[in-house]
Design a protein around this motif. Structure first.
Motif, short mmCIF file in Angstrom:
data_model
loop_
_atom_site.label_atom_id
_atom_site.label_comp_id
_atom_site.label_asym_id
_atom_site.label_seq_id
_atom_site.Cartn_x
_atom_site.Cartn_y
_atom_site.Cartn_z
N ILE A 64 8.48 0.18 -5.59
CA ILE A 64 7.72 0.61 -4.42
C ILE A 64 6.24 0.33 -4.68
O ILE A 64 5.68 0.81 -5.67
N ASP A 65 5.63 -0.46 -3.80
CA ASP A 65 4.19 -0.68 -3.85
C ASP A 65 3.54 0.32 -2.90
O ASP A 65 3.96 0.43 -1.73
N LEU A 66 2.55 1.03 -3.39
CA LEU A 66 1.83 1.94 -2.51
C LEU A 66 0.36 1.98 -2.91
O LEU A 66 0.00 1.61 -4.03
N ALA A 67 -0.43 2.41 -1.95
CA ALA A 67 -1.86 2.46 -2.21
C ALA A 67 -2.14 3.54 -3.26
O ALA A 67 -1.57 4.63 -3.23
N GLU A 68 -3.03 3.20 -4.19
CA GLU A 68 -3.44 4.13 -5.24
C GLU A 68 -4.15 5.32 -4.62
O GLU A 68 -4.85 5.19 -3.62
N GLY A 69 -3.97 6.49 -5.24
CA GLY A 69 -4.77 7.62 -4.81
C GLY A 69 -4.02 8.93 -4.63
O GLY A 69 -4.63 9.97 -4.42
N ARG A 70 -2.70 8.88 -4.70
CA ARG A 70 -1.94 10.12 -4.55
C ARG A 70 -1.92 10.89 -5.87
O ARG A 70 -2.01 10.31 -6.95
N ASP A 71 -1.76 12.22 -5.76
CA ASP A 71 -1.77 13.04 -6.97
C ASP A 71 -0.44 12.89 -7.71
O ASP A 71 0.59 12.53 -7.12
N LEU A 99 -7.67 -4.05 -3.46
CA LEU A 99 -6.81 -5.22 -3.68
C LEU A 99 -5.67 -5.29 -2.69
O LEU A 99 -4.73 -6.07 -2.86
N TRP A 100 -5.70 -4.45 -1.64
CA TRP A 100 -4.62 -4.44 -0.63
C TRP A 100 -5.23 -4.84 0.69
O TRP A 100 -6.06 -4.10 1.24
N SER A 101 -4.84 -5.98 1.20
CA SER A 101 -5.32 -6.44 2.49
C SER A 101 -4.26 -6.19 3.55
O SER A 101 -3.09 -6.49 3.36
N SER A 102 -4.69 -5.61 4.65
CA SER A 102 -3.80 -5.32 5.78
C SER A 102 -4.52 -5.72 7.05
O SER A 102 -5.58 -5.17 7.37
N GLY A 103 -3.97 -6.70 7.75
CA GLY A 103 -4.64 -7.17 8.97
C GLY A 103 -5.98 -7.82 8.70
O GLY A 103 -6.87 -7.79 9.54
N THR A 135 -9.31 -5.03 3.70
CA THR A 135 -8.73 -4.24 2.61
C THR A 135 -8.65 -2.77 3.05
O THR A 135 -9.37 -2.32 3.94
N LEU A 136 -7.77 -2.04 2.36
CA LEU A 136 -7.66 -0.61 2.66
C LEU A 136 -8.98 0.10 2.36
O LEU A 136 -9.35 1.06 3.04
N ALA A 137 -9.69 -0.37 1.34
CA ALA A 137 -11.00 0.21 1.03
C ALA A 137 -11.98 -0.02 2.17
O ALA A 137 -12.72 0.89 2.56
N GLU A 138 -11.98 -1.26 2.71
CA GLU A 138 -12.87 -1.54 3.85
C GLU A 138 -12.49 -0.70 5.06
O GLU A 138 -13.34 -0.16 5.76
N ARG A 139 -11.19 -0.58 5.28
CA ARG A 139 -10.74 0.22 6.43
C ARG A 139 -11.20 1.67 6.29
O ARG A 139 -11.65 2.29 7.25
N ALA A 140 -11.08 2.21 5.07
CA ALA A 140 -11.49 3.60 4.84
C ALA A 140 -12.98 3.77 5.09
O ALA A 140 -13.42 4.76 5.69
O1 LIG Z 1 -0.58 -1.92 4.85
C1 LIG Z 1 -1.13 -0.98 5.42
O2 LIG Z 1 -1.63 -1.08 6.52
C2 LIG Z 1 -1.21 0.35 4.76
C3 LIG Z 1 -0.51 0.64 3.67
C4 LIG Z 1 -0.60 1.96 3.04
C5 LIG Z 1 0.20 2.34 2.04
O3 LIG Z 1 1.11 1.56 1.56
C6 LIG Z 1 0.09 3.66 1.38
O4 LIG Z 1 -0.38 4.63 1.98
O5 LIG Z 1 0.50 3.74 0.24
#
Ligand SMILES: O=C(O)/C=C/C=C(\O)C(=O)O
Length: 71
Positions: A6-13, A50-54, A57-62
């Motif tokens: 499972i790939d998921l965004a870093e940051g969960r406890d 390092l995660w691009s979506s659309g 990156t998720l960092a940019e989106r945040a």
């Molecule tokens: O790809 C996206 O738009 C978002 C992905 C977010 C996760 O995978 C996550 O919350 O772990």
């Protein structure tokens, strides 16, 4: 030997990640009928930078979301 990755965004406890590992393990065991020791579940945490979506990156989106909320 079932292996779930499972790939998921870093940051969960850690407790949340452990709960996910246990839940996925149980789902595989109960649905496939395999023994506990045969099951592998691997969580791969990807840094938001390092995660691009659309194309963003998720960092940019945040960052953009935070700026929107400040307005
Ligand atoms: O790809 C996206 O738009 C978002 C992905 C977010 C996760 O995978 C996550 O919350 O772990």
């Amino acid at each position: 030997m079932p292996i779930v990755r499972i790939d998921l965004a870093e940051g969960r406890d850690p407790d949340t990640l452990r709960a996910c590992l246990h839940a996925v393990h149980a789902a595989i065991r109960d649905s496939l009928g395999v023994r506990d020791e045969q099951i592998r579940v691997l969580l791969n945490e990807i840094p938001p930078r390092l995660w691009s979506s659309g194309g963003q990156t998720l960092a940019e989106r945040a960052t953009h979301t935070e700026r929107e909320q400040e307005r």
